[in-house]
Write an enzyme that holds these catalytic residues in place. Structure first.
Site, mmCIF file in Angstrom:
data_model
loop_
_atom_site.group_PDB
_atom_site.id
_atom_site.type_symbol
_atom_site.label_atom_id
_atom_site.label_comp_id
_atom_site.label_asym_id
_atom_site.label_seq_id
_atom_site.Cartn_x
_atom_site.Cartn_y
_atom_site.Cartn_z
ATOM 1 N N THR A 45 1.490 -6.885 5.709
ATOM 2 C CA THR A 45 0.929 -6.829 7.054
ATOM 3 C C THR A 45 0.503 -5.421 7.464
ATOM 4 O O THR A 45 -0.140 -5.247 8.494
ATOM 5 C CB THR A 45 1.940 -7.365 8.086
ATOM 6 O OG1 THR A 45 3.153 -6.592 7.998
ATOM 7 C CG2 THR A 45 2.259 -8.829 7.823
ATOM 8 N N GLU A 83 -2.711 -0.848 4.411
ATOM 9 C CA GLU A 83 -2.957 -0.768 2.973
ATOM 10 C C GLU A 83 -2.609 -2.089 2.289
ATOM 11 O O GLU A 83 -3.331 -2.552 1.403
ATOM 12 C CB GLU A 83 -2.146 0.376 2.352
ATOM 13 C CG GLU A 83 -2.651 1.761 2.704
ATOM 14 C CD GLU A 83 -4.060 2.008 2.206
ATOM 15 O OE1 GLU A 83 -4.295 1.876 0.991
ATOM 16 O OE2 GLU A 83 -4.934 2.328 3.034
ATOM 17 N N LYS A 121 8.561 -10.405 10.505
ATOM 18 C CA LYS A 121 7.272 -11.074 10.671
ATOM 19 C C LYS A 121 7.195 -12.395 9.915
ATOM 20 O O LYS A 121 6.104 -12.912 9.664
ATOM 21 C CB LYS A 121 6.136 -10.144 10.252
ATOM 22 C CG LYS A 121 6.004 -8.927 11.150
ATOM 23 C CD LYS A 121 4.713 -8.172 10.942
ATOM 24 C CE LYS A 121 4.592 -7.027 11.936
ATOM 25 N NZ LYS A 121 3.319 -6.278 11.782
ATOM 26 N N ILE A 133 3.521 0.699 -5.708
ATOM 27 C CA ILE A 133 2.332 1.507 -5.474
ATOM 28 C C ILE A 133 2.661 2.755 -4.661
ATOM 29 O O ILE A 133 2.030 3.799 -4.812
ATOM 30 C CB ILE A 133 1.257 0.681 -4.736
ATOM 31 C CG1 ILE A 133 0.975 -0.641 -5.470
ATOM 32 C CG2 ILE A 133 -0.012 1.483 -4.556
ATOM 33 C CD1 ILE A 133 0.464 -0.477 -6.884
ATOM 34 N N THR A 134 3.648 2.679 -3.820
ATOM 35 C CA THR A 134 3.981 3.728 -2.847
ATOM 36 C C THR A 134 4.071 5.114 -3.470
ATOM 37 O O THR A 134 4.733 5.318 -4.485
ATOM 38 C CB THR A 134 5.319 3.400 -2.167
ATOM 39 O OG1 THR A 134 5.256 2.096 -1.597
ATOM 40 C CG2 THR A 134 5.637 4.414 -1.078
ATOM 41 N N GLU A 135 3.403 6.068 -2.815
ATOM 42 C CA GLU A 135 3.445 7.471 -3.209
ATOM 43 C C GLU A 135 4.446 8.207 -2.328
ATOM 44 O O GLU A 135 4.674 7.840 -1.179
ATOM 45 C CB GLU A 135 2.052 8.081 -3.043
ATOM 46 C CG GLU A 135 1.936 9.541 -3.459
ATOM 47 C CD GLU A 135 0.526 10.064 -3.298
ATOM 48 O OE1 GLU A 135 0.281 11.223 -3.700
ATOM 49 O OE2 GLU A 135 -0.330 9.342 -2.765
ATOM 50 N N TYR A 178 -9.293 4.422 -14.412
ATOM 51 C CA TYR A 178 -10.571 3.825 -14.024
ATOM 52 C C TYR A 178 -11.709 4.354 -14.891
ATOM 53 O O TYR A 178 -12.594 3.591 -15.301
ATOM 54 C CB TYR A 178 -10.880 4.119 -12.549
ATOM 55 C CG TYR A 178 -9.769 3.830 -11.576
ATOM 56 C CD1 TYR A 178 -8.745 2.931 -11.884
ATOM 57 C CD2 TYR A 178 -9.719 4.459 -10.338
ATOM 58 C CE1 TYR A 178 -7.736 2.674 -10.980
ATOM 59 C CE2 TYR A 178 -8.712 4.204 -9.428
ATOM 60 C CZ TYR A 178 -7.715 3.313 -9.768
ATOM 61 O OH TYR A 178 -6.707 3.058 -8.874
ATOM 62 N N GLU A 237 -0.446 13.523 -19.458
ATOM 63 C CA GLU A 237 -0.788 14.732 -18.720
ATOM 64 C C GLU A 237 0.285 15.777 -18.954
ATOM 65 O O GLU A 237 1.348 15.487 -19.509
ATOM 66 C CB GLU A 237 -0.952 14.436 -17.231
ATOM 67 C CG GLU A 237 0.319 13.993 -16.536
ATOM 68 C CD GLU A 237 0.085 13.572 -15.090
ATOM 69 O OE1 GLU A 237 -1.067 13.332 -14.699
ATOM 70 O OE2 GLU A 237 1.079 13.465 -14.346
ATOM 71 N N HIS A 295 0.370 15.532 -9.735
ATOM 72 C CA HIS A 295 1.580 14.722 -9.773
ATOM 73 C C HIS A 295 2.823 15.603 -9.784
ATOM 74 O O HIS A 295 2.808 16.702 -10.334
ATOM 75 C CB HIS A 295 1.580 13.823 -11.020
ATOM 76 C CG HIS A 295 0.558 12.745 -10.949
ATOM 77 N ND1 HIS A 295 0.044 12.137 -12.072
ATOM 78 C CD2 HIS A 295 -0.057 12.148 -9.900
ATOM 79 C CE1 HIS A 295 -0.833 11.224 -11.719
ATOM 80 N NE2 HIS A 295 -0.906 11.213 -10.406
#
Length: 290
Positions: free
Chosen positions: A17, A20, A43, A96-98, A160, A208, A246
């Site tokens: 909700t 994002e 909710k 996904i959370t940063e 990507y 990386e 990162h």
């Protein structure tokens, strides 16, 4: 086939909700993913675009049969959200959370390990996509089609780019594992899964600077992986002692440098590109022979 995510995946979105969560839920649905539930405390009983929202994960899983959880909650709530998914025995939890505190990640990763029921991907990652089958996270679904290359990457945008460079060949599954110091799924986990997947013929591995994950992956490739692997390491021009993007991407002396990682991979028989485009060309040569 694919790894961990397929046409039978039924996705639950924690934080659906929020702005994002709503945006990316719609994108997942538009890509063909089966999103069956959302979870936002307080909710329950509402809906987003006809998808029911529940107050807790256990109820959502019981009523919808969800078997994948995608987490779009603020960093301070991520630990509780993941642990709730683990308690509900959701097999795959994509965070996904940063900006999740490393201490919290360590806690929920160990919690999931102890449960033996839940694989975590992330945090701070774009998620996982099996093109044409399902999509759990924020990876754009229109970059590439289905094919026989497996992709594992620490970087979202380089995921990507590699998908785009090899879009005419296609991918079985693409996994963005995230760049935080502690992550739930590693390069090695993905390499083993792709090695076991009969519909994956070759693997692209993007790493990386910082840490020793790529060096450990190189040793694992030499000992256990028979499929061809192409690598790319982001950060060849990174200055020493400066965190680059990162939280885990920091070089100290010769430890964690792109050059050291590339050398370790090449010693294990991995063909390493100096740029993403060069790595794509190397993979194209392996797949097409030209």
């Amino acid at each position: 086939m694919s790894i961990w995510l397929d046409s039978k995946s039924r996705i639950l979105v924690q934080g659906m909700t929020g702005s994002e969560g709503t945006k990316h839920t719609r994108r997942m649905v538009a890509s063909g993913a089966e999103v069956v539930a959302g979870v936002t405390p307080g909710k329950g009983g509402t809906a987003v675009d006809g998808i029911p929202v529940f107050g807790d994960v256990a109820t959502a899983v019981e009523q919808t049969g969800a078997n994948v959880c995608v987490v779009f909650v603020p960093p301070r709530f991520a630990k509780a959200a993941v642990q709730e998914s683990v308690n509900a025995q959701v097999p795959l939890c994509v965070v996904i959370t940063e900006g999740v505190p490393v201490h919290d990640t360590a806690a929920f990763f160990q919690y999931a390990e102890n449960s033996g029921s839940t694989r975590i991907i992330g945090p701070n990652c774009p998620g996982i996509i099996s093109p044409g089958l399902s999509n759990a996270g924020i990876i754009p679904a229109d970059i590439t089609g289905r094919g026989r290359i497996g992709l594992v990457s620490k970087s979202g945008t380089l995921t990507y780019q590699m998908m785009y460079e090899l879009r005419d060949i296609g991918f079985s599954t693409c996994v963005g594992i995230g760049g935080d110091p502690i992550i739930g799924t590693t390069h090695i986990d993905c390499l083993d899964a792709f090695e076991a997947d009969p519909e994956t013929d070759a693997i692209v591995m993007i790493g990386e600077i910082g840490g020793d994950a790529e060096e450990r992956a190189a040793a694992h490739i030499a000992a256990h992986i028979t499929k061809p692997v192409v690598g790319y390491i982001a950060g060849f021009t990174a200055p020493e002692g400066k965190t680059m993007g990162h939280a885990g991407a920091i070089v100290s002396g010769s430890s964690g440098t792109a050059t050291a990682k590339a050398e370790a991979l090449e010693a294990a028989g991995v063909r390493v590109g100096k740029t993403p485009s060069e790595a794509a060309r190397l993979m194209r040569t392996i797949i097409t022979g030209s």
